[in-house]
Enzyme design. Structure first.
Site, PDB file in Angstrom:
ATOM      1  N   GLU A 233      13.674  -2.511  -0.329  1.00  0.00           N
ATOM      2  CA  GLU A 233      12.528  -1.860  -1.258  1.00  0.00           C
ATOM      3  C   GLU A 233      13.258  -1.445  -2.558  1.00  0.00           C
ATOM      4  O   GLU A 233      13.874  -0.376  -2.481  1.00  0.00           O
ATOM      5  CB  GLU A 233      11.941  -0.772  -0.403  1.00  0.00           C
ATOM      6  CG  GLU A 233      11.337  -1.125   1.014  1.00  0.00           C
ATOM      7  CD  GLU A 233      10.001  -1.750   0.410  1.00  0.00           C
ATOM      8  OE1 GLU A 233       9.467  -1.546  -0.671  1.00  0.00           O
ATOM      9  OE2 GLU A 233       9.329  -2.275   1.177  1.00  0.00           O
ATOM     10  N   CYS A 267       9.085   4.903  -7.607  1.00  0.00           N
ATOM     11  CA  CYS A 267       9.515   3.691  -7.798  1.00  0.00           C
ATOM     12  C   CYS A 267       8.309   2.727  -8.115  1.00  0.00           C
ATOM     13  O   CYS A 267       8.436   1.722  -8.990  1.00  0.00           O
ATOM     14  CB  CYS A 267       9.719   2.953  -6.299  1.00  0.00           C
ATOM     15  SG  CYS A 267       8.918   3.202  -4.926  1.00  0.00           S
ATOM     16  N   GLU A 354      14.236   0.373 -16.070  1.00  0.00           N
ATOM     17  CA  GLU A 354      13.311   1.229 -15.448  1.00  0.00           C
ATOM     18  C   GLU A 354      13.609   2.790 -16.147  1.00  0.00           C
ATOM     19  O   GLU A 354      14.558   3.294 -15.930  1.00  0.00           O
ATOM     20  CB  GLU A 354      13.472   1.213 -14.087  1.00  0.00           C
ATOM     21  CG  GLU A 354      12.649   1.863 -13.164  1.00  0.00           C
ATOM     22  CD  GLU A 354      13.079   2.057 -11.564  1.00  0.00           C
ATOM     23  OE1 GLU A 354      14.436   1.660 -11.436  1.00  0.00           O
ATOM     24  OE2 GLU A 354      12.346   2.710 -10.728  1.00  0.00           O
TER      25      GLU A 354
END
Ligand code: NAD
Length: 477
Positions: A233, A267, A354
């Site tokens: 993940e 996330c 990110e």
């Protein structure tokens, strides 16, 4: 004197090596114990699984205040955020799994070819064995316990390695595991990167990793050594696109609500907004109004540590856009005021990796082809947000890129519904979990055929083959 120093250094090194060896043996011992327990068959018992989930549930309920306190100490999370995204979320998942597990585990009957008859065929879910779970710091309790729920429900044992960066939550998890479980069923190993690396040297039957894409590659490499199946993940840059047809006021509220939840350290938070040029000013005005209207400076989480606070400040200093911000930063407590960067260009530094913080760049596009080209230049994200009322545009844009999940006219809801599989694609990871998907992920499907002893003898294929061959050819055409 130099010789004495050398001897000192050598003996220190050998003490260090001996210490490493001892800690390694201790970890190995945990896995051996768990494997022995697993092989005893006890984890297969539905009651054992449900009982473990009940203990976990009761512990969470009885230690709600401690849990919320740990999250406050680690991230200064507002209570309502912690309550919803960690405490309540986990209790809901336990409730769902407890209520449905018996049904989910029931072997699924499938059809049989006529020439197997009389016979029964089915698919059964089988546990893997010992599962290593490595979790991150941003939802430190939810992301450690949610995979644990799935692993236990699927009949596995668990070695949990929580993030060392959220130390209060790490302490909470250690106490929880030690008070709820025997170490042969669930054990916790605390420590930093070196401990995670040591753990990964050992052999598991399954690895569940949540964290950055970069470390995900390291974990996948370790898993490959033993052909260990894994779920990864991971992170990514989740786009949020706003069309001319969108309800701009609704979009502004929902984008900011998703972006600034946990100070952007989610996330699947919208990373940036791409808005149609015709409605850009309207969206910026609406976002500014929401920003000024909400007391984020009093009710927003802080950045996890100085390293990430510095990283985000550095990112800001490289951003040429003007900023619209509410409140002031407070470096001592790693608090970063939420801000919009409304004049961002696609080529700016802030549009590369990110962000993982409360900074929202806004870029523009002129048509869907140009937008698609930009979106396709990124790695596949975990989430993708589309704001539009034009159904055709939604349809077209949702097919423009791959993503773990999509949410239309809102943010983050696809990650909070336990009925939906959660996970990434490409660089944002592989595998799915949550609710039933978690149980499926941490089990393997075993095909079972049970034939009747009364099936006709000629179906037992034995030489000489010629007669059987002629018969089979006639029958199968
Ligand atoms: P991280 O990768 O630094 O750390 C996560 C865990 O990995 C920690 O327990 C840490 O001790 C361990 N670790 C760190 N370096 C390691 C190494 N070299 N070898 C083995 N283990 C190692 O990630 P993070 O900073 O804790 O989390 C932030 C990232 O995680 C972001 O990119 C975010 O998008 C992603 N994330 C993804 C999800 C998801 O569900 N897909 C959820 C939360 C966070």
């Amino acid at each position: 004197m130099a010789i004495v120093d050398d001897i000192m250094v050598l003996s220190m090194m050998s003490i260090g090596l001996a210490f490493d060896l001892i800690t390694m043996v201790v970890k190995d011992e945990i896995i051996l114990k768990q494997r022995r327990y697993f092989k005893s068959g006890q984890t297969r018992d539905l009651e054992v699984r449900l009982d473990a989930l009940r203990r976990l549930e009761i512990y969470l309920i009885e230690h709600q205040e401690e849990l919320l306190g740990a999250l406050d100490r680690d991230l200064g999370k507002p209570r309502v955020e912690s309550y919803l995204s960690e405490y309540f979320f986990l209790l809901q998942e336990i409730k769902l799994v407890k209520a449905s597990l018996k049904k989910w585990l029931k072997p699924r009957r499938v059809k049989n070819p006529i020439y197997f008859q009389p016979c029964k065929s089915m698919v059964a879910l089988e546990p893997f064995g010992v599962i290593l779970i490595i979790s991150p710091w941003n939802y430190p309790i939810q992301l450690a316990i949610s995979p644990m729920i799935a692993a236990i429900a699927a009949g596995n044992t668990v070695v949990l390695k929580p993030s060392e960066l959220s130390s209060a939550s790490e302490g909470f998890l250690k106490k929880l595991v030690e008070e709820c479980f025997e170490p042969e069923q669930v054990a916790v190993v605390t420590g930093g990167v070196e401990v995670a690396e040591e753990l990964l040297e050992l052999r598991y039957d399954f690895i569940f990793y949540t964290g950055s894409t970069e470390v995900g590659r390291v974990v996948a490499g370790h898993a490959a050594k033993h052909l260990t199946p894994a779920v990864l993940e991971l992170g990514g840059k989740c786009p949020c696109v706003v069309d001319r047809s969108a309800n701009i006021d609704v979009a502004a509220r929902r984008i900011l609500s998703g972006k600034f939840f946990n100070a952007g350290q989610t996330c699947f938070a919208p990373d940036f907004v791409a808005v149609h040029r015709d409605v850009k000013d309207a969206l910026v005005t609406a976002c500014e109004a929401v920003l000024k209207d909400v007391p984020w400076d009093r009710e927003m989480a802080q950045i996890i540590n100085g390293h990430h606070y510095g990283r985000l400040q550095h990112l800001l200093s490289s951003a040429p856009s003007r900023e619209i911000k509410q409140g002031a930063d407070a470096a001592t407590r790693h608090f970063m005021a939420p801000r919009l960067l409304p004049d961002t260009q696609w080529s700016d530094e802030v549009m590369k990796g990110e962000i993982f913080g409360p900074i929202l760049p806004i870029v523009t596009f002129d048509d869907s082809e140009q937008l698609t080209e930009h979106l396709q230049s990124y790695e596949s994200p975990l989430a993708y947000y589309i704001f539009a009322e034009d159904k055709q545009w939604v349809e077209k844009m949702s097919r423009s890129i791959a993503s773990g999940g999509v949410c239309i006219n809102d943010t983050m809801k696809q990650g909070s519904n336990l009925e939906l599989p959660f996970g990434g694609v490409g660089d944002s990871g592989y595998g799915r979990y949550r609710g039933r998907e978690g149980v499926l992920a941490m089990s393997y499907q075993r095909g079972i055929v049970q034939r009747s002893v009364r099936a006709p003898k000629f179906m037992d294929i034995l030489p000489p083959y010629e007669k059987a061959y002629q018969w089979i050819k006639r029958m199968m055409g």
